[in-house]
Design a protein around this motif. Structure first.
Motif, PDB file in Angstrom:
ATOM      1  N   LEU A 415       0.869  -1.177   0.000  1.00  0.00           N
ATOM      2  CA  LEU A 415       0.000   0.000   0.000  1.00  0.00           C
ATOM      3  C   LEU A 415       0.903   1.223   0.000  1.00  0.00           C
ATOM      4  O   LEU A 415       1.475   1.594   1.037  1.00  0.00           O
ATOM      5  N   PRO A 416       1.110   1.860  -1.159  1.00  0.00           N
ATOM      6  CA  PRO A 416       2.067   2.982  -1.222  1.00  0.00           C
ATOM      7  C   PRO A 416       1.618   4.146  -0.343  1.00  0.00           C
ATOM      8  O   PRO A 416       0.437   4.511  -0.326  1.00  0.00           O
ATOM      9  N   ASP A 417       2.567   4.692   0.428  1.00  0.00           N
ATOM     10  CA  ASP A 417       2.264   5.841   1.281  1.00  0.00           C
ATOM     11  C   ASP A 417       2.618   7.159   0.615  1.00  0.00           C
ATOM     12  O   ASP A 417       2.288   8.228   1.130  1.00  0.00           O
ATOM     13  N   SER A 418       3.305   7.093  -0.520  1.00  0.00           N
ATOM     14  CA  SER A 418       3.640   8.316  -1.266  1.00  0.00           C
ATOM     15  C   SER A 418       3.557   8.005  -2.753  1.00  0.00           C
ATOM     16  O   SER A 418       3.797   6.868  -3.172  1.00  0.00           O
ATOM     17  N   PRO A 419       3.210   9.018  -3.543  1.00  0.00           N
ATOM     18  CA  PRO A 419       3.090   8.794  -4.983  1.00  0.00           C
ATOM     19  C   PRO A 419       4.447   8.551  -5.623  1.00  0.00           C
ATOM     20  O   PRO A 419       5.465   9.095  -5.189  1.00  0.00           O
ATOM     21  N   SER A 420       4.434   7.703  -6.620  1.00  0.00           N
ATOM     22  CA  SER A 420       5.671   7.463  -7.379  1.00  0.00           C
ATOM     23  C   SER A 420       5.934   8.573  -8.377  1.00  0.00           C
ATOM     24  O   SER A 420       7.080   8.846  -8.727  1.00  0.00           O
ATOM     25  N   THR A 421       4.886   9.155  -8.866  1.00  0.00           N
ATOM     26  CA  THR A 421       4.964  10.326  -9.746  1.00  0.00           C
ATOM     27  C   THR A 421       3.874  11.313  -9.323  1.00  0.00           C
ATOM     28  O   THR A 421       2.801  10.885  -8.838  1.00  0.00           O
ATOM     29  N   PRO A 422       4.145  12.658  -9.459  1.00  0.00           N
ATOM     30  CA  PRO A 422       5.366  13.239 -10.042  1.00  0.00           C
ATOM     31  C   PRO A 422       6.496  13.300  -9.017  1.00  0.00           C
ATOM     32  O   PRO A 422       6.255  13.472  -7.830  1.00  0.00           O
ATOM     33  N   LYS A 423       7.724  13.233  -9.479  1.00  0.00           N
ATOM     34  CA  LYS A 423       8.904  13.369  -8.630  1.00  0.00           C
ATOM     35  C   LYS A 423       9.314  14.841  -8.679  1.00  0.00           C
ATOM     36  O   LYS A 423       9.894  15.314  -9.669  1.00  0.00           O
ATOM     37  N   ARG A 424       8.997  15.542  -7.602  1.00  0.00           N
ATOM     38  CA  ARG A 424       9.191  16.996  -7.604  1.00  0.00           C
ATOM     39  C   ARG A 424      10.657  17.392  -7.731  1.00  0.00           C
ATOM     40  O   ARG A 424      10.971  18.359  -8.430  1.00  0.00           O
ATOM     41  N   PRO A 425      11.597  16.701  -7.077  1.00  0.00           N
ATOM     42  CA  PRO A 425      13.010  17.068  -7.326  1.00  0.00           C
ATOM     43  C   PRO A 425      13.391  16.914  -8.803  1.00  0.00           C
ATOM     44  O   PRO A 425      14.205  17.683  -9.306  1.00  0.00           O
ATOM     45  N   LEU A 426      12.793  15.953  -9.461  1.00  0.00           N
ATOM     46  CA  LEU A 426      13.089  15.768 -10.877  1.00  0.00           C
ATOM     47  C   LEU A 426      12.536  16.927 -11.698  1.00  0.00           C
ATOM     48  O   LEU A 426      13.202  17.402 -12.631  1.00  0.00           O
ATOM     49  N   PHE A 427      11.347  17.403 -11.334  1.00  0.00           N
ATOM     50  CA  PHE A 427      10.808  18.574 -12.030  1.00  0.00           C
ATOM     51  C   PHE A 427      11.690  19.788 -11.801  1.00  0.00           C
ATOM     52  O   PHE A 427      11.933  20.568 -12.726  1.00  0.00           O
ATOM     53  N   ALA A 428      12.149  19.973 -10.549  1.00  0.00           N
ATOM     54  CA  ALA A 428      13.029  21.116 -10.260  1.00  0.00           C
ATOM     55  C   ALA A 428      14.342  20.989 -11.015  1.00  0.00           C
ATOM     56  O   ALA A 428      14.861  21.980 -11.569  1.00  0.00           O
TER      57      ALA A 428
END
Length: 506
Positions: A415-428
């Motif tokens: 049960l994922p506790d955080s989304p796999s996407t979007p990866k905010r550091p990757l966007f930055a």
């Protein structure tokens, strides 16, 4: 000036100092923009589980597995079956995945978000396949977990059902082949039994007993022939003695008795028959002729009986005991000769039979080899099928007892506790890279369009004149012609404007 000549490394550094702010501004702004944009992208959660391939519990030396296909190919086949419309549509409809789209698009999106990866063994030279992972990506963490569990159950059930069907199908097929092989074996067995019955005594391996029997029969035949000759001699001797005593009795006991010509002829023919039968076989022509004459003479005597001639009244003749014994010996000798001839004929028939067996043995042996070869082939095929059927039954029973190869769930779907996407550091980071590219591209464009002269190399490239001297700027105020232009003057200065300060100082 960029693009008019090749720059030296220090000139690149000077260029960076002049245009650095143009690169710095987008490099600082765009990462924040990219980070902000990441909040506009819908989050995606990935639930993952690991399936372990549990090998057969019983060693292969005891029970050979029926399903021997490569596991990679089997997984690929099961994947195509599970990702089919008939399997995915119930899941999509039950969990209401991707609402607002057509069913075809919803199923395509479900296929796209399912990920299956094989886990190869890291042990050197093992080459095994310990398991595989199943992952599903969805906009809701709970939905991703449920769908991942559904897909995993489909794989486990598909493997169990496929192995059971394969083993049962193999067993049924082998049973059908075994029944056909048994019918063929029964036909070959009946054919072999009929052949053995038909050619009894002529079969391979019986040549030596036949030769021994033939030798024994020839010995018996020779002994019977000798015994027959002795018996015929004894009969001849007894008949001669009987005739002698009969002739001696007639004059003494029957005075005036006279034999008829037919009786005299009969006595002569019988004497000839006795002599010939002792010397020749029954097929001898003279013996056959004498016996025919005797038969004809007996027929004449029976047809016209004549009484013997007497010179006086004929008294009744009474035979002596010796004559009666001789007649009994003759009768016994005749019966013994007849029995011995029958025995001789039987031995001769047996000799001919064994000779025929020995002569026909090569041909019978060739036919027997062909029939035996067909029978042995059918027997071997039947035995092989029987062994395979037994192995298949054990393998099927092994699968029913859950002791064969199985897919074992190693970890429950996460049960994922955080989304796999979007990866905010990757966007930055992408914003930073994009800002640097935009900054460097803008700086290069401005430098390419700048016509100002900044170095002696620019003077030589522009005016083709040598530089006599350079004077540093010592004034406190920038010339009005430059100050009025501001930043625009930096982009639009001509070579003459560039050397204007030098003229003013002169």
């Amino acid at each position: 000036m960029l693009g008019h000549r090749q720059l030296r490394p220090n000139e690149y550094w000077q260029l960076l100092k002049r245009r650095g702010w143009i690169v710095l501004i987008p490099a600082l702004v765009l990462p924040f923009v990219g980070f902000a944009i990441s909040y506009l992208v819908p989050p995606q959660y990935v639930s993952q589980t690991t399936v372990l391939i549990d090998q057969q519990k019983v060693p292969d030396d005891y029970v050979k597995p029926v399903v021997t296909a490569d596991l990679d190919n089997r997984l690929a086949t099961m994947k195509e079956q599970i990702l089919s419309r008939s399997r995915l549509q119930p899941i999509v409809e039950r969990l209401n995945l991707y609402p607002g789209q057509s069913m075809e698009n919803r199923i395509d999106n479900a296929r796209t978000n399912i990920s299956i990866k094989l886990i190869h063994s890291e042990i050197a030279r093992s080459g095994g396949l310990p398991g595989f992972t199943i992952a599903f990506k969805a906009g809701d963490a709970r939905t991703a977990q449920i769908v991942c569990g559904e897909i995993t159950s489909l794989f486990i059930n598909a493997n169990t059902l496929d192995r059971e069907q394969s083993t049962q199908g193999t067993t049924d097929f082998l049973k059908g082949q075994l029944d056909d092989a048994k019918r063929n074996l029964d036909e070959q067995d009946a054919r072999l039994a009929e052949f053995q019955k038909k050619y009894v005594g002529k079969l391979p391996g019986e040549e030596s007993p036949n030769l021994n029997m033939l030798t024994s029969l020839n010995t018996q035949l020779e002994a019977a022939t000798q015994q027959l000759a002795r018996m015929q001699q004894d009969k001849t001797y007894a008949e001669s003695m009987l005739a002698q005593q009969t002739r001696d009795v007639v004059p003494s006991e029957a005075p005036g008795y006279v034999q008829s010509p037919q009786q005299i002829e009969m006595a002569q023919l019988q004497s000839q028959e006795t002599e010939l039968s002792t010397r020749y076989t029954a097929d001898y022509p003279d013996l056959i002729a004498v016996r025919r004459k005797i038969g004809e003479l007996r027929a004449k005597m029976a047809a016209s009986p004549t009484s013997p001639t007497h010179t006086a009244a004929t008294p009744s003749v009474r035979e002596s005991v010796g004559v009666q014994q001789l007649r009994a010996q003759v009768r016994a000798a005749t019966q013994g000769i007849e029995a011995k001839r029958q025995e001789q004929a039987q031995i001769q028939n047996a000799v001919r039979m064994y000779q025929d067996r020995i002569q026909s043995s090569p041909l019978v042996e060739a036919q027997f080899k062909q029939i035996t070869r067909d029978y042995q082939t059918a027997q071997q095929f039947y035995d092989d099928l029987l062994t395979k059927v037994n192995h298949s039954k054990m393998a099927a029973d092994l699968e029913k007892r859950q002791q064969g190869e199985q897919f074992k769930l190693l970890d429950e779907p996460t049960l994922p506790d955080s989304p796999s996407t979007p990866k905010r550091p990757l966007f930055a980071g992408a914003g930073l890279v994009l800002g640097l590219l935009i900054g460097f591209a803008t700086a290069a464009l401005l430098e390419f369009r700048d016509q100002s002269i900044n170095t002696e190399a620019d003077i030589w490239e522009t005016m083709n004149l040598p530089t006599l001297a350079t004077i540093s700027w010592v004034g406190d105020k920038v010339p009005d012609s430059i100050e009025k232009k501001g930043l625009k003057g930096l982009f639009q200065r001509s070579p003459k404007d560039a050397i204007a300060p030098s003229e003013a100082r002169g």
